[in-house]
Design a protein around this motif. Sequence first.
Motif, PDB file in Angstrom:
ATOM      1  N   ASN A   3       0.829  -1.199   0.000  1.00  0.00           N
ATOM      2  CA  ASN A   3       0.000   0.000   0.000  1.00  0.00           C
ATOM      3  C   ASN A   3       0.870   1.258   0.000  1.00  0.00           C
ATOM      4  O   ASN A   3       0.556   2.224  -0.680  1.00  0.00           O
ATOM      5  CB  ASN A   3      -0.925  -0.027   1.215  1.00  0.00           C
ATOM      6  N   ASP A   4       1.965   1.260   0.748  1.00  0.00           N
ATOM      7  CA  ASP A   4       2.887   2.392   0.771  1.00  0.00           C
ATOM      8  C   ASP A   4       3.524   2.603  -0.606  1.00  0.00           C
ATOM      9  O   ASP A   4       3.714   3.723  -1.061  1.00  0.00           O
ATOM     10  CB  ASP A   4       3.985   2.178   1.816  1.00  0.00           C
ATOM     11  N   TYR A   5       3.863   1.502  -1.275  1.00  0.00           N
ATOM     12  CA  TYR A   5       4.481   1.579  -2.587  1.00  0.00           C
ATOM     13  C   TYR A   5       3.540   2.223  -3.601  1.00  0.00           C
ATOM     14  O   TYR A   5       3.940   3.087  -4.375  1.00  0.00           O
ATOM     15  CB  TYR A   5       4.896   0.173  -3.053  1.00  0.00           C
ATOM     16  N   HIS A   6       2.272   1.826  -3.560  1.00  0.00           N
ATOM     17  CA  HIS A   6       1.297   2.391  -4.496  1.00  0.00           C
ATOM     18  C   HIS A   6       1.036   3.870  -4.217  1.00  0.00           C
ATOM     19  O   HIS A   6       0.882   4.663  -5.142  1.00  0.00           O
ATOM     20  CB  HIS A   6      -0.013   1.591  -4.453  1.00  0.00           C
ATOM     21  N   GLN A   7       0.995   4.251  -2.956  1.00  0.00           N
ATOM     22  CA  GLN A   7       0.787   5.672  -2.625  1.00  0.00           C
ATOM     23  C   GLN A   7       2.004   6.503  -3.028  1.00  0.00           C
ATOM     24  O   GLN A   7       1.866   7.618  -3.522  1.00  0.00           O
ATOM     25  CB  GLN A   7       0.487   5.835  -1.140  1.00  0.00           C
ATOM     26  N   LEU A   8       3.195   5.969  -2.844  1.00  0.00           N
ATOM     27  CA  LEU A   8       4.418   6.662  -3.247  1.00  0.00           C
ATOM     28  C   LEU A   8       4.461   6.815  -4.760  1.00  0.00           C
ATOM     29  O   LEU A   8       4.819   7.883  -5.285  1.00  0.00           O
ATOM     30  CB  LEU A   8       5.638   5.891  -2.741  1.00  0.00           C
ATOM     31  N   LYS A   9       4.068   5.779  -5.477  1.00  0.00           N
ATOM     32  CA  LYS A   9       4.036   5.843  -6.939  1.00  0.00           C
ATOM     33  C   LYS A   9       2.992   6.848  -7.417  1.00  0.00           C
ATOM     34  O   LYS A   9       3.211   7.597  -8.359  1.00  0.00           O
ATOM     35  CB  LYS A   9       3.728   4.451  -7.498  1.00  0.00           C
ATOM     36  N   LYS A  10       1.839   6.895  -6.756  1.00  0.00           N
ATOM     37  CA  LYS A  10       0.783   7.843  -7.106  1.00  0.00           C
ATOM     38  C   LYS A  10       1.251   9.276  -6.868  1.00  0.00           C
ATOM     39  O   LYS A  10       1.016  10.184  -7.675  1.00  0.00           O
ATOM     40  CB  LYS A  10      -0.470   7.559  -6.281  1.00  0.00           C
ATOM     41  N   ALA A  11       1.956   9.515  -5.757  1.00  0.00           N
ATOM     42  CA  ALA A  11       2.477  10.858  -5.443  1.00  0.00           C
ATOM     43  C   ALA A  11       3.517  11.284  -6.471  1.00  0.00           C
ATOM     44  O   ALA A  11       3.545  12.448  -6.903  1.00  0.00           O
ATOM     45  CB  ALA A  11       3.067  10.881  -4.036  1.00  0.00           C
ATOM     46  N   LYS A  12       4.386  10.360  -6.878  1.00  0.00           N
ATOM     47  CA  LYS A  12       5.392  10.677  -7.903  1.00  0.00           C
ATOM     48  C   LYS A  12       4.721  10.969  -9.241  1.00  0.00           C
ATOM     49  O   LYS A  12       5.174  11.812 -10.007  1.00  0.00           O
ATOM     50  CB  LYS A  12       6.386   9.541  -8.043  1.00  0.00           C
ATOM     51  N   GLY A  13       3.645  10.298  -9.552  1.00  0.00           N
ATOM     52  CA  GLY A  13       2.911  10.547 -10.793  1.00  0.00           C
ATOM     53  C   GLY A  13       2.317  11.945 -10.816  1.00  0.00           C
ATOM     54  O   GLY A  13       2.339  12.625 -11.836  1.00  0.00           O
ATOM     55  N   LYS A  14       1.806  12.396  -9.680  1.00  0.00           N
ATOM     56  CA  LYS A  14       1.263  13.759  -9.593  1.00  0.00           C
ATOM     57  C   LYS A  14       2.370  14.785  -9.792  1.00  0.00           C
ATOM     58  O   LYS A  14       2.198  15.783 -10.481  1.00  0.00           O
ATOM     59  CB  LYS A  14       0.573  13.975  -8.246  1.00  0.00           C
ATOM     60  N   THR A  15       3.514  14.536  -9.180  1.00  0.00           N
ATOM     61  CA  THR A  15       4.647  15.450  -9.328  1.00  0.00           C
ATOM     62  C   THR A  15       5.116  15.498 -10.780  1.00  0.00           C
ATOM     63  O   THR A  15       5.436  16.563 -11.301  1.00  0.00           O
ATOM     64  CB  THR A  15       5.809  15.007  -8.405  1.00  0.00           C
ATOM     65  N   ALA A  16       5.149  14.357 -11.432  1.00  0.00           N
ATOM     66  CA  ALA A  16       5.576  14.307 -12.833  1.00  0.00           C
ATOM     67  C   ALA A  16       4.600  15.071 -13.727  1.00  0.00           C
ATOM     68  O   ALA A  16       5.008  15.819 -14.617  1.00  0.00           O
ATOM     69  CB  ALA A  16       5.700  12.857 -13.285  1.00  0.00           C
ATOM     70  N   ARG A  17       3.292  14.889 -13.488  1.00  0.00           N
ATOM     71  CA  ARG A  17       2.298  15.627 -14.285  1.00  0.00           C
ATOM     72  C   ARG A  17       2.431  17.126 -14.069  1.00  0.00           C
ATOM     73  O   ARG A  17       2.325  17.907 -15.014  1.00  0.00           O
ATOM     74  CB  ARG A  17       0.894  15.161 -13.940  1.00  0.00           C
ATOM     75  N   LEU A  18       2.659  17.544 -12.823  1.00  0.00           N
ATOM     76  CA  LEU A  18       2.852  18.965 -12.528  1.00  0.00           C
ATOM     77  C   LEU A  18       4.076  19.493 -13.263  1.00  0.00           C
ATOM     78  O   LEU A  18       4.047  20.576 -13.842  1.00  0.00           O
ATOM     79  CB  LEU A  18       2.982  19.185 -11.020  1.00  0.00           C
ATOM     80  N   GLY A  19       5.143  18.694 -13.270  1.00  0.00           N
ATOM     81  CA  GLY A  19       6.357  19.087 -13.995  1.00  0.00           C
ATOM     82  C   GLY A  19       6.112  19.243 -15.479  1.00  0.00           C
ATOM     83  O   GLY A  19       6.611  20.161 -16.123  1.00  0.00           O
ATOM     84  N   VAL A  20       5.328  18.346 -16.050  1.00  0.00           N
ATOM     85  CA  VAL A  20       5.000  18.424 -17.477  1.00  0.00           C
ATOM     86  C   VAL A  20       4.209  19.700 -17.763  1.00  0.00           C
ATOM     87  O   VAL A  20       4.477  20.409 -18.738  1.00  0.00           O
ATOM     88  CB  VAL A  20       4.223  17.165 -17.933  1.00  0.00           C
ATOM     89  N   TRP A  21       3.240  20.022 -16.907  1.00  0.00           N
ATOM     90  CA  TRP A  21       2.449  21.242 -17.117  1.00  0.00           C
ATOM     91  C   TRP A  21       3.316  22.495 -16.972  1.00  0.00           C
ATOM     92  O   TRP A  21       3.134  23.469 -17.711  1.00  0.00           O
ATOM     93  CB  TRP A  21       1.263  21.301 -16.159  1.00  0.00           C
ATOM     94  N   VAL A  22       4.260  22.490 -16.062  1.00  0.00           N
ATOM     95  CA  VAL A  22       5.166  23.637 -15.909  1.00  0.00           C
ATOM     96  C   VAL A  22       6.011  23.804 -17.164  1.00  0.00           C
ATOM     97  O   VAL A  22       6.181  24.919 -17.675  1.00  0.00           O
ATOM     98  CB  VAL A  22       6.045  23.474 -14.643  1.00  0.00           C
ATOM     99  N   VAL A  23       6.526  22.705 -17.700  1.00  0.00           N
ATOM    100  CA  VAL A  23       7.339  22.770 -18.922  1.00  0.00           C
ATOM    101  C   VAL A  23       6.486  23.267 -20.090  1.00  0.00           C
ATOM    102  O   VAL A  23       6.932  24.109 -20.878  1.00  0.00           O
ATOM    103  CB  VAL A  23       7.966  21.383 -19.225  1.00  0.00           C
ATOM    104  N   ILE A  24       5.268  22.777 -20.226  1.00  0.00           N
ATOM    105  CA  ILE A  24       4.378  23.246 -21.303  1.00  0.00           C
ATOM    106  C   ILE A  24       4.091  24.734 -21.146  1.00  0.00           C
ATOM    107  O   ILE A  24       4.111  25.488 -22.125  1.00  0.00           O
ATOM    108  CB  ILE A  24       3.076  22.411 -21.323  1.00  0.00           C
ATOM    109  N   GLY A  25       3.864  25.187 -19.922  1.00  0.00           N
ATOM    110  CA  GLY A  25       3.626  26.616 -19.681  1.00  0.00           C
ATOM    111  C   GLY A  25       4.832  27.462 -20.056  1.00  0.00           C
ATOM    112  O   GLY A  25       4.695  28.534 -20.652  1.00  0.00           O
ATOM    113  N   LEU A  26       6.036  26.991 -19.720  1.00  0.00           N
ATOM    114  CA  LEU A  26       7.249  27.727 -20.082  1.00  0.00           C
ATOM    115  C   LEU A  26       7.449  27.778 -21.595  1.00  0.00           C
ATOM    116  O   LEU A  26       7.889  28.796 -22.137  1.00  0.00           O
ATOM    117  CB  LEU A  26       8.464  27.107 -19.395  1.00  0.00           C
ATOM    118  N   ILE A  27       7.126  26.693 -22.280  1.00  0.00           N
ATOM    119  CA  ILE A  27       7.232  26.683 -23.750  1.00  0.00           C
ATOM    120  C   ILE A  27       6.257  27.687 -24.358  1.00  0.00           C
ATOM    121  O   ILE A  27       6.606  28.425 -25.282  1.00  0.00           O
ATOM    122  CB  ILE A  27       6.994  25.256 -24.292  1.00  0.00           C
ATOM    123  N   ILE A  28       5.043  27.753 -23.848  1.00  0.00           N
ATOM    124  CA  ILE A  28       4.059  28.723 -24.350  1.00  0.00           C
ATOM    125  C   ILE A  28       4.531  30.145 -24.065  1.00  0.00           C
ATOM    126  O   ILE A  28       4.449  31.020 -24.939  1.00  0.00           O
ATOM    127  CB  ILE A  28       2.671  28.447 -23.739  1.00  0.00           C
TER     128      ILE A  28
END
Length: 136
Positions: A3-28
Amino acid sequence: MSNDYHQLKKAKGKTARLGVWVVIGLIILFGLILFRFTLSGSQKQNLFGGLPSKEDVYEAAKIIVKPSLKGDHVSFSDDGFEFGKRSDSVYVIRSYADVTAEDGSQSRQYFNVTIKYNGGLATKANNWELQALQLQ
């Protein structure tokens, strides 16, 4: 434990998506700045604070000389001006203007103008100082 592994993976996925949106915003943002820069080049603005071109000096000289010419309609010579540079930011323009008076008579008035560039946008008349004007 799993359960800890899945929550850690889910948290990292949110961080990665946020990073992608920041990069897209900087490109725009970069694209908008690049677009604005390309448009400003067509307006002959001096973006980096260098000295003005011959044409910029002549345009400023026309604005400064026009109130001194007596007549209703003033037409400046765009192909026949002489350009000189006295010092780092002092310029001399020698040219003529065709002036039409109220009664319809036309005359050609020659002028020599010495102007000093004080910095800023070369297209703004407030950034220039009249040092000498001679009408002939």
